[in-house]
Design an enzyme around this catalytic site. Structure first.
Site, PDB file in Angstrom:
ATOM      1  N   ARG A 160       0.718  -1.227   0.140  1.00 53.63           N
ATOM      2  CA  ARG A 160      -0.178   0.144  -0.013  1.00 53.63           C
ATOM      3  C   ARG A 160       0.796   0.935  -0.119  1.00 53.63           C
ATOM      4  O   ARG A 160       2.176   1.549   0.697  1.00 53.63           O
ATOM      5  CB  ARG A 160      -0.948  -0.221   0.629  1.00 53.63           C
ATOM      6  CG  ARG A 160      -2.513  -1.350   1.646  1.00 53.63           C
ATOM      7  CD  ARG A 160      -2.862  -0.956   1.950  1.00 53.63           C
ATOM      8  NE  ARG A 160      -3.727  -2.241   2.080  1.00 53.63           N
ATOM      9  CZ  ARG A 160      -4.522  -2.752   1.465  1.00 53.63           C
ATOM     10  NH1 ARG A 160      -5.021  -1.346  -0.007  1.00 53.63           N
ATOM     11  NH2 ARG A 160      -5.184  -3.490   1.143  1.00 53.63           N
ATOM     12  N   ASP A 161       0.542   2.298  -1.043  1.00 60.18           N
ATOM     13  CA  ASP A 161       1.332   3.626  -0.581  1.00 60.18           C
ATOM     14  C   ASP A 161       1.136   4.523   0.148  1.00 60.18           C
ATOM     15  O   ASP A 161       0.462   4.058   1.210  1.00 60.18           O
ATOM     16  CB  ASP A 161       0.667   4.614  -1.770  1.00 60.18           C
ATOM     17  CG  ASP A 161       1.386   5.343  -2.290  1.00 60.18           C
ATOM     18  OD1 ASP A 161       2.322   5.287  -3.357  1.00 60.18           O
ATOM     19  OD2 ASP A 161       2.192   6.654  -1.805  1.00 60.18           O
ATOM     20  N   ILE A 162       1.672   4.801   0.892  1.00 59.82           N
ATOM     21  CA  ILE A 162       1.955   5.872   2.227  1.00 59.82           C
ATOM     22  C   ILE A 162       1.289   7.097   2.195  1.00 59.82           C
ATOM     23  O   ILE A 162       0.876   7.098   3.076  1.00 59.82           O
ATOM     24  CB  ILE A 162       3.740   6.128   2.123  1.00 59.82           C
ATOM     25  CG1 ILE A 162       3.499   5.962   4.210  1.00 59.82           C
ATOM     26  CG2 ILE A 162       4.160   7.218   1.720  1.00 59.82           C
ATOM     27  CD1 ILE A 162       5.183   5.869   4.503  1.00 59.82           C
ATOM     28  N   HIS A 212       7.778   0.893 -10.972  1.00 62.44           N
ATOM     29  CA  HIS A 212       6.682   0.906 -10.555  1.00 62.44           C
ATOM     30  C   HIS A 212       5.449   1.325 -11.145  1.00 62.44           C
ATOM     31  O   HIS A 212       5.623   2.063 -11.990  1.00 62.44           O
ATOM     32  CB  HIS A 212       6.653   1.125  -8.992  1.00 62.44           C
ATOM     33  CG  HIS A 212       7.231   3.027  -8.874  1.00 62.44           C
ATOM     34  ND1 HIS A 212       7.751   3.300  -9.455  1.00 62.44           N
ATOM     35  CD2 HIS A 212       5.994   3.942  -9.306  1.00 62.44           C
ATOM     36  CE1 HIS A 212       7.832   4.589  -9.159  1.00 62.44           C
ATOM     37  NE2 HIS A 212       7.037   5.270  -8.697  1.00 62.44           N
ATOM     38  N   ASN A 232       4.576   6.765 -13.324  1.00 64.08           N
ATOM     39  CA  ASN A 232       5.402   8.000 -13.826  1.00 64.08           C
ATOM     40  C   ASN A 232       6.234   7.918 -14.187  1.00 64.08           C
ATOM     41  O   ASN A 232       7.187   6.915 -14.221  1.00 64.08           O
ATOM     42  CB  ASN A 232       5.282   8.500 -12.548  1.00 64.08           C
ATOM     43  CG  ASN A 232       4.093   8.359 -11.628  1.00 64.08           C
ATOM     44  OD1 ASN A 232       3.298   9.265 -12.801  1.00 64.08           O
ATOM     45  ND2 ASN A 232       3.022   9.066 -11.150  1.00 64.08           N
TER      46      ASN A 232
END
Ligand code: AMP
Length: 117
Positions: A32-34, A104, A91
């Site tokens: 999970r992204d912080i 990523h 990105n």
């Protein structure tokens, strides 16, 4: 760009900093992204020292990138996103706001995401 073995994702892979992992196999991990940008925001990364950004990819990476996308779709389904939909984002570089120099793929979902840009 030369791979920086101390980037945050390399440190997550080495378990030097904690992550909330939702998936792992021999080739990828996902956590999970912080700083989540959506109710579900998972980052999928290759193990090892991949390209630092999509710009560093070559023909030899085509299989890995294909598996990365297929793996992300499986994770998205497991996260309950398949029915309503979701976004996969990679990105590349400064203008895209890339902050971590380790290839990523973001999985974003759980709300209407709005226009790109
Ligand atoms: P990008 O902006 O495409 O380079 O994506 C990097 C992402 O990594 C950002 O969305 C950050 O919030 C996320 N991130 C940075 N550090 C961590 C961490 N320790 N654990 C989880 N996600 C992180």
């Amino acid at each position: 760009m030369t791979y920086d073995p101390d980037n945050v994702f390399a440190r997550i892979l080495r378990d030097e900093i904690p992550s909330d992992r939702v998936y792992e196999d021999d080739e990828f991990i996902a956590f999970r992204d912080i700083a989540p940008a959506a109710p579900v925001h998972v980052v999928v990364i290759p193990r090892g020292e991949p390209a630092t950004s999509p710009d560093g990819l070559g023909e030899a990476d085509a299989g890995m990138v294909g598996r990365l996308v297929v793996t992300a779709t499986r994770i998205a389904r497991e996260q309950g996103l398949a029915e309503r939909g979701y976004r996969l984002v990679m990105n590349c570089g400064e203008d895209a706001g890339q902050t971590v120099p380790h290839l990523h793929l973001h999985i974003l979902g759980g709300r209407v995401l709005g226009a790109l840009g």
